[in-house]
Design a protein around this motif. Structure first.
Motif, mmCIF file in Angstrom:
data_model
loop_
_atom_site.group_PDB
_atom_site.id
_atom_site.type_symbol
_atom_site.label_atom_id
_atom_site.label_comp_id
_atom_site.label_asym_id
_atom_site.label_seq_id
_atom_site.Cartn_x
_atom_site.Cartn_y
_atom_site.Cartn_z
ATOM 1 N N ARG A 184 11.355 -5.016 7.090
ATOM 2 C CA ARG A 184 10.784 -5.530 8.338
ATOM 3 C C ARG A 184 10.098 -4.412 9.126
ATOM 4 N N GLN A 185 10.698 -3.210 9.140
ATOM 5 C CA GLN A 185 10.083 -2.126 9.904
ATOM 6 C C GLN A 185 8.737 -1.714 9.333
ATOM 7 N N ALA A 186 8.492 -2.042 8.066
ATOM 8 C CA ALA A 186 7.199 -1.739 7.443
ATOM 9 C C ALA A 186 6.136 -2.757 7.832
ATOM 10 N N GLN A 200 5.796 4.553 1.122
ATOM 11 C CA GLN A 200 6.416 5.821 1.499
ATOM 12 C C GLN A 200 7.283 5.653 2.747
ATOM 13 N N SER A 201 6.835 4.823 3.685
ATOM 14 C CA SER A 201 7.621 4.563 4.887
ATOM 15 C C SER A 201 8.937 3.888 4.528
ATOM 16 N N ILE A 202 8.881 2.921 3.632
ATOM 17 C CA ILE A 202 10.091 2.228 3.197
ATOM 18 C C ILE A 202 11.075 3.207 2.573
ATOM 19 N N LEU A 203 10.582 4.133 1.763
ATOM 20 C CA LEU A 203 11.466 5.089 1.106
ATOM 21 C C LEU A 203 12.064 6.081 2.103
ATOM 22 N N GLN A 204 11.322 6.436 3.139
ATOM 23 C CA GLN A 204 11.909 7.307 4.162
ATOM 24 C C GLN A 204 13.038 6.587 4.888
ATOM 25 N N HIS A 205 12.842 5.325 5.199
ATOM 26 C CA HIS A 205 13.901 4.563 5.864
ATOM 27 C C HIS A 205 15.076 4.298 4.916
ATOM 28 N N ALA A 206 14.809 4.190 3.628
ATOM 29 C CA ALA A 206 15.912 4.070 2.666
ATOM 30 C C ALA A 206 16.756 5.341 2.676
ATOM 31 N N ASP A 260 0.841 -1.204 0.000
ATOM 32 C CA ASP A 260 0.000 0.000 0.000
ATOM 33 C C ASP A 260 0.875 1.253 0.000
ATOM 34 N N PRO A 261 0.345 2.398 -0.466
ATOM 35 C CA PRO A 261 1.146 3.617 -0.622
ATOM 36 C C PRO A 261 1.817 4.081 0.667
ATOM 37 N N ALA A 262 1.136 3.940 1.806
ATOM 38 C CA ALA A 262 1.731 4.391 3.066
ATOM 39 C C ALA A 262 2.964 3.567 3.422
ATOM 40 N N ALA A 263 2.865 2.253 3.234
ATOM 41 C CA ALA A 263 4.004 1.392 3.525
ATOM 42 C C ALA A 263 5.153 1.690 2.556
#
Length: 311
Positions: A252-254, A60-66, A55-58
């Motif tokens: 994993r954090q997602a 976006q979260s992954i890209l912030q952690h990247a 999903d888009p929120a996950a």
């Protein structure tokens, strides 16, 4: 063979170095339509079939952690690998004779790299404060462990040379991230600017280490060259190989299930695309070829086996 005269690329350092001429960059928590914290193409696991329903929120979260991990990599690389070497060069403590101007410029590089480590570290902390998203998926970059393992394999008297070569490799490789992010309109301006500041300085550093390599290689003895040459492809691979541990931590954090994570990693990294390493390392390989490193048969064989030069 005498090395050519040293030509400094730091004559205008006082007015062009990011630490002297650029303002502090502060992140924004608000993304505009279609904006992302990090280019998805540069985090290729997002294209894995196993993540097709993400999903888009996950996402976006992954890209912030990247982004967090990229900035953390910058801090660790500078502090762990580059600063010890540039400091030693500036002090004349690397076992070779260098022009005084080259030592003086190493002081400037040391200042630059310390600033890169600091602004990357600060940017992570400020983005956490702005967004409320902690940098909870950070892991020690893989190169630290790989480099430590390699140094343990090396005779103690040659470890300093291995360190010099790793820093030369890392400072002459052209980072796709440094080139792409500043031009990517999907990325918020502060992120583009902080990467552009880094890239501007690294252009001068690359020019410096091209000349440093000529000085180094000219002064190495035959036995040292025979050790150093075959080692270079390993150092390139250590720097460029995907850091699967960090990718796994970010997924994993997602909240993704372990089976989904392992499948996505396998789908993305099971095979290295043919020619990828050679394409990313072409500038560095050319520099070692120009100083004559590849004239040695064992060295050329090591480069060929690693896929850095054609068979």
């Amino acid at each position: 063979m005498s090395p050519p005269g040293y030509r400094s690329s730091f004559a205008q350092w006082e007015t062009r170095a990011s630490v002297r001429s650029r303002p502090r960059r502060h992140p924004t928590a608000v993304l505009g339509p279609d904006q992302v914290f990090f280019p998805p193409e540069l985090f290729p696991v997002l294209s894995a079939p196993a993540l097709a329903d993400l999903d888009p929120a996950a996402r976006q979260s992954i890209l912030q952690h990247a982004l967090y991990q990229y900035l953390h990599f910058t801090t660790v690389l500078e502090q762990h690998a580059v600063l010890p070497v540039t400091s030693a060069i500036s002090l004349g403590d690397v076992g070779i004779a260098l022009p005084e101007a080259m030592r003086a410029d190493a002081y400037k590089i040391t200042t630059d790299e310390a600033w890169h480590a600091q602004f990357a570290y600060d940017f992570i902390a400020e983005l956490h404060a702005e967004t409320g998203v902690p940098s909870s998926a950070l892991v020690r970059p893989r190169f630290v462990t790989d480099l430590a393992r390699l140094r343990e394999e090396v005779e103690p008297s040659l470890r300093r040379l291995a360190d010099l070569l790793f820093t030369t490799v890392s400072e002459t490789l052209v980072s796709q991230l440094l080139m792409d992010i500043p031009r990517d309109g999907r990325i918020p301006d502060p992120i583009r600017e902080v990467v552009a500041d880094h890239a501007m300085d690294e252009g001068r550093h690359q020019t410096y280490f091209r000349q440093f390599l000529r000085e180094l290689w000219t002064q190495l003895g035959t036995a040292e060259r025979r050790f150093a040459g075959p080692l270079i492809p390993r150092l390139v691979e250590i720097f460029l190989a995907p850091d699967l541990g960090s990718v796994e931590a970010i997924l994993r954090q997602a909240g993704l299930a372990p089976t989904v994570v392992s499948t996505a990693l396998r789908e993305t990294y099971a095979a290295v695309p043919e020619g990828r390493l050679a394409a990313e390392a072409r500038v560095t390989v050319r520099l070692f070829d120009e100083v004559g490193a590849l004239d040695d048969h064992a060295t050329r064989a090591a480069f060929t086996t690693a896929g850095l030069v054609p068979a």
